[in-house]
Design a protein around this motif. Structure first.
Motif, short mmCIF file in Angstrom:
data_model
loop_
_atom_site.label_atom_id
_atom_site.label_comp_id
_atom_site.label_asym_id
_atom_site.label_seq_id
_atom_site.Cartn_x
_atom_site.Cartn_y
_atom_site.Cartn_z
N ASN A 3 -7.30 2.74 -4.90
CA ASN A 3 -6.87 2.12 -3.64
C ASN A 3 -7.66 2.66 -2.46
OD1 ASN A 3 -4.45 1.99 -1.27
ND2 ASN A 3 -4.72 0.19 -2.57
N LYS A 4 -8.03 3.93 -2.52
CA LYS A 4 -8.83 4.54 -1.44
C LYS A 4 -10.27 4.06 -1.47
CE LYS A 4 -6.10 8.82 -1.16
NZ LYS A 4 -6.08 10.27 -1.49
N GLY A 25 -4.44 -0.61 -8.41
CA GLY A 25 -4.70 0.13 -7.18
C GLY A 25 -5.83 -0.50 -6.38
N LYS A 26 -6.83 -0.98 -7.07
CA LYS A 26 -7.98 -1.61 -6.40
C LYS A 26 -7.53 -2.78 -5.52
CE LYS A 26 -12.34 -3.98 -7.39
NZ LYS A 26 -13.38 -4.25 -8.40
N TYR A 27 -6.57 -3.54 -6.02
CA TYR A 27 -6.10 -4.73 -5.30
C TYR A 27 -4.79 -4.48 -4.54
CZ TYR A 27 -9.50 -6.97 -8.41
OH TYR A 27 -10.64 -7.30 -9.09
N THR A 28 -4.40 -3.22 -4.40
CA THR A 28 -3.16 -2.83 -3.70
C THR A 28 -1.95 -3.53 -4.30
OG1 THR A 28 -4.51 -2.64 -1.70
CG2 THR A 28 -2.16 -2.38 -1.42
N LYS A 75 0.83 -1.20 0.00
CA LYS A 75 0.00 0.00 0.00
C LYS A 75 0.86 1.26 0.00
CE LYS A 75 -4.12 1.81 2.33
NZ LYS A 75 -5.09 1.38 1.30
N TRP A 97 -4.30 5.19 -9.60
CA TRP A 97 -3.93 4.14 -8.63
C TRP A 97 -4.39 4.52 -7.23
CZ3 TRP A 97 -1.75 2.68 -4.15
CH2 TRP A 97 -1.34 1.35 -4.00
N GLN A 98 -4.09 5.73 -6.82
CA GLN A 98 -4.42 6.20 -5.46
C GLN A 98 -5.93 6.24 -5.24
OE1 GLN A 98 -2.31 9.92 -5.57
NE2 GLN A 98 -0.45 9.07 -4.64
N GLU A 102 2.84 2.10 -3.62
CA GLU A 102 2.04 2.79 -4.64
C GLU A 102 2.61 2.61 -6.06
OE1 GLU A 102 1.04 6.84 -3.84
OE2 GLU A 102 0.07 6.37 -1.94
N PRO A 159 -11.85 1.09 -3.44
CA PRO A 159 -11.86 -0.04 -4.39
C PRO A 159 -13.25 -0.45 -4.84
CG PRO A 159 -11.20 -0.76 -2.18
CD PRO A 159 -11.21 0.73 -2.16
#
Length: 544
Positions: free
Chosen positions: A415-416, A371-374, A42, A411-412, A45, A418
């Motif tokens: 990730n925040k 990003g969704k799956y880190t 995480k 990506w960010q 990034e 998903p």
């Protein structure tokens, strides 16, 4: 006087000893053993590769070189890149990147037959690692090009390694020796910000299946994929045996060729680890086929989009969802054409150039899925300002700053949040540009009009798909116009014959049910008792 003098000497030694102990303690960094591998991912990034620099090497012919072969620190510029500076390193992190991957080749820096790495080369690598750590990066340090496409057979002593069972003794000796030295150099002075990667794109480079092993049908491939598991285990054990911070250092593990398909294969297994929750899987992906094979879509279309969704969904299912991070260690697409050798003639390649719009759409979407799956995402950077450059190393600035910022933001954001990231599969159009005729004297195809001429009985062509996952699709739908009936065959992976369907003459739509439990290898089109002229409107993998 003498007593006083001895006392002074004793006090001086004590003070010096205390100072030395304090200095050593101050330089040592304690690795954070409470940080999970997913937490590390995480924080990593997005990042970039310092490509074609520390990994550059003389393009030797294995038969013409005497080993060990020490190319010296000058090898950093042998592929024409800028000599790395602290300012170059700092440019990436000033523009939003959190991770840097340092590809390093070691087999061209050995000073004796005991695989001893040139101390000057080790010092140069350490200098760049230290600049990167000081800048605030997470740093990936690997073994990069010591497997290469012109390996001798049998493998020469000190030449490198190859994932070939006939050369396992030399390969294991080389990898164990260099990783022992790397581990000794990079240990207690480096905390969790330094990550090791065992190998880059390991493979049996001289074998016809080197990028796509087929262990079910090829005995050599079956042995080689097992050997790769052994090499990963050997390197990990060597790292752990060095103790200190390396007993708990994070380590990235590749499958054959560092491809997604081999990481997902049943034969790929992570090594057993004495440390807990310290391993990451690494894969590479060039979704717009910018590697020069000239067979890719080159556009961000439904096929590319769906393949990205499927690949990373499967990686998540096998690894990330179980707490094992996946790092996309290389990705990219070329801005301009390059050159390729065809025999003794060097020709310009123009057909894998990818537009700005396609690159922006593709890699923003790719970043949203990783990003969704880190899953950390790292651009491949081969220097300069063209091809796949990320950093303009001459002027210390980002190439296409807005593009790179958009990818990082994608990506960010994913990730925040998903759950809000779109990962739905769409109907997928099959490219009609690469239909292959079996006998060009009896079969012709016009790419512009999408018209196929089957001039005689039982003549045909096919569209090759390799091993396409179709678990999301229910039907293959063809829309066409034909002067006579013809046969369509869907052939699945590991099958020599598939299901045949008759396509009637006229303007028609043909729906062929798919076996979602299998993977499609190819689609074949064959005339029947007479010639047929077929104009395709579309061929689509349909969800419904």
């Amino acid at each position: 006087m003498r007593i006083k003098s001895n006392l002074f000497k004793s006090l001086t030694i004590l003070i010096l000893s205390t100072t030395i102990t304090f200095t050593t303690f101050a330089q040592s960094k304690k690795i954070n053993t409470s940080l999970s591998a997913m937490d590390l991912a995480k924080q990593m990034e997005c990042g970039w590769n310092l490509g074609n620099s520390l990994d550059a090497r003389d393009n030797w012919s294995a038969q013409s070189k005497k080993f060990p072969f020490n190319q010296g620190v000058g090898s950093e510029a042998v592929w024409g890149e800028e000599i790395t500076t602290k300012a170059i390193i700092e440019t990436g992190i000033k523009n939003g990147y959190k991770t840097i991957r340092l590809p390093v080749t070691w087999c061209n820096h050995l000073v004796d037959t005991n695989y001893t790495i040139d101390p000057k080369w080790m010092a140069r690598v350490k200098e760049i690692v230290d600049w990167s750590i000081d800048a605030g990066y997470y740093v990936i340090l690997n073994e990069h090009h010591s497997v290469h496409d012109d390996m001798s057979n049998p493998l020469k002593h000190c030449e490198g390694y190859i994932v070939h069972t006939g050369d396992e003794k030399e390969s294991k000796a080389f990898l164990q020796a260099i990783w022992k030295q790397i581990s000794e150099t990079f240990n207690d002075n480096y905390d969790e910000h330094l990550i090791f990667e065992t190998m880059n794109e390991p493979r049996n480079s001289a074998h016809e299946h080197c990028w796509n092993p087929q262990p079910k049908s090829c005995k050599e491939c079956k042995a080689d994929v097992q050997l790769l598991n052994e090499l990963n285990q050997l390197i990990l054990d060597t790292i752990r045996a060095s103790g200190g911070n390396n007993a708990n250092r994070f380590v990235m593990i590749p499958g054959m060729g560092t491809s997604i398909s081999t990481a997902l294969a049943d034969y790929f297994v992570l090594p057993k680890d004495s440390a807990n929750d310290r391993l990451l899987v690494t894969v590479h992906l060039y979704p717009l086929d910018a590697g020069g094979t000239r067979n890719g879509s080159h556009h961000f279309n439904s096929q590319t989009r769906n393949e990205i969704i499927t690949n990373f969904r499967l990686l998540d299912k096998k690894f990330s969802s179980k707490g094992i991070p996946v790092v996309l260690g290389e990705c990219g697409a070329s801005r301009i054409g390059g050159t390729v050798w065809e025999g003794n003639v060097q020709k310009q390649i123009t057909d894998y150039v990818v537009t700005y719009e396609d690159r922006l759409n593709c890699f923003s979407f790719l970043a949203s899925q990783t990003g969704k799956y880190t899953m950390p995402l790292l651009n491949w950077d081969c220097g300069g300002t063209d091809y796949m450059a990320t950093i303009d190393r001459k002027n210390c600035k980002v190439v296409e700053a807005e593009y790179n910022a958009a990818v990082i933001k994608a990506w960010q954001d994913a990730n925040k949040n998903p759950a809000a990231t779109n990962s739905s599969i769409e109907d997928e159009s099959i490219s009609l540009e690469h239909i292959t005729a079996w006998d060009k004297t009896k079969v012709s195809y016009d790419e512009k009009t999408k018209t196929l001429n089957l001039k005689g009985s039982w003549q045909g062509c096919d569209i090759w798909l390799g091993s396409k996952d179709i678990s999301e699709y229910s039907n293959l739908i063809l829309k066409y116009k034909a002067t006579a009936s013809f046969t369509v065959e869907v052939r699945y992976a590991d099958e020599n014959e598939g299901k045949k369907s008759k396509a009637a003459s006229g303007t028609k739509t043909l729906k062929i049910p798919l076996d979602k439990s299998k993977k499609v290898k190819q689609i074949l089109f064959m005339s029947e008792n007479s010639a047929s002229k077929i104009t395709f409107e579309s061929i689509v993998f349909s969800i419904k």
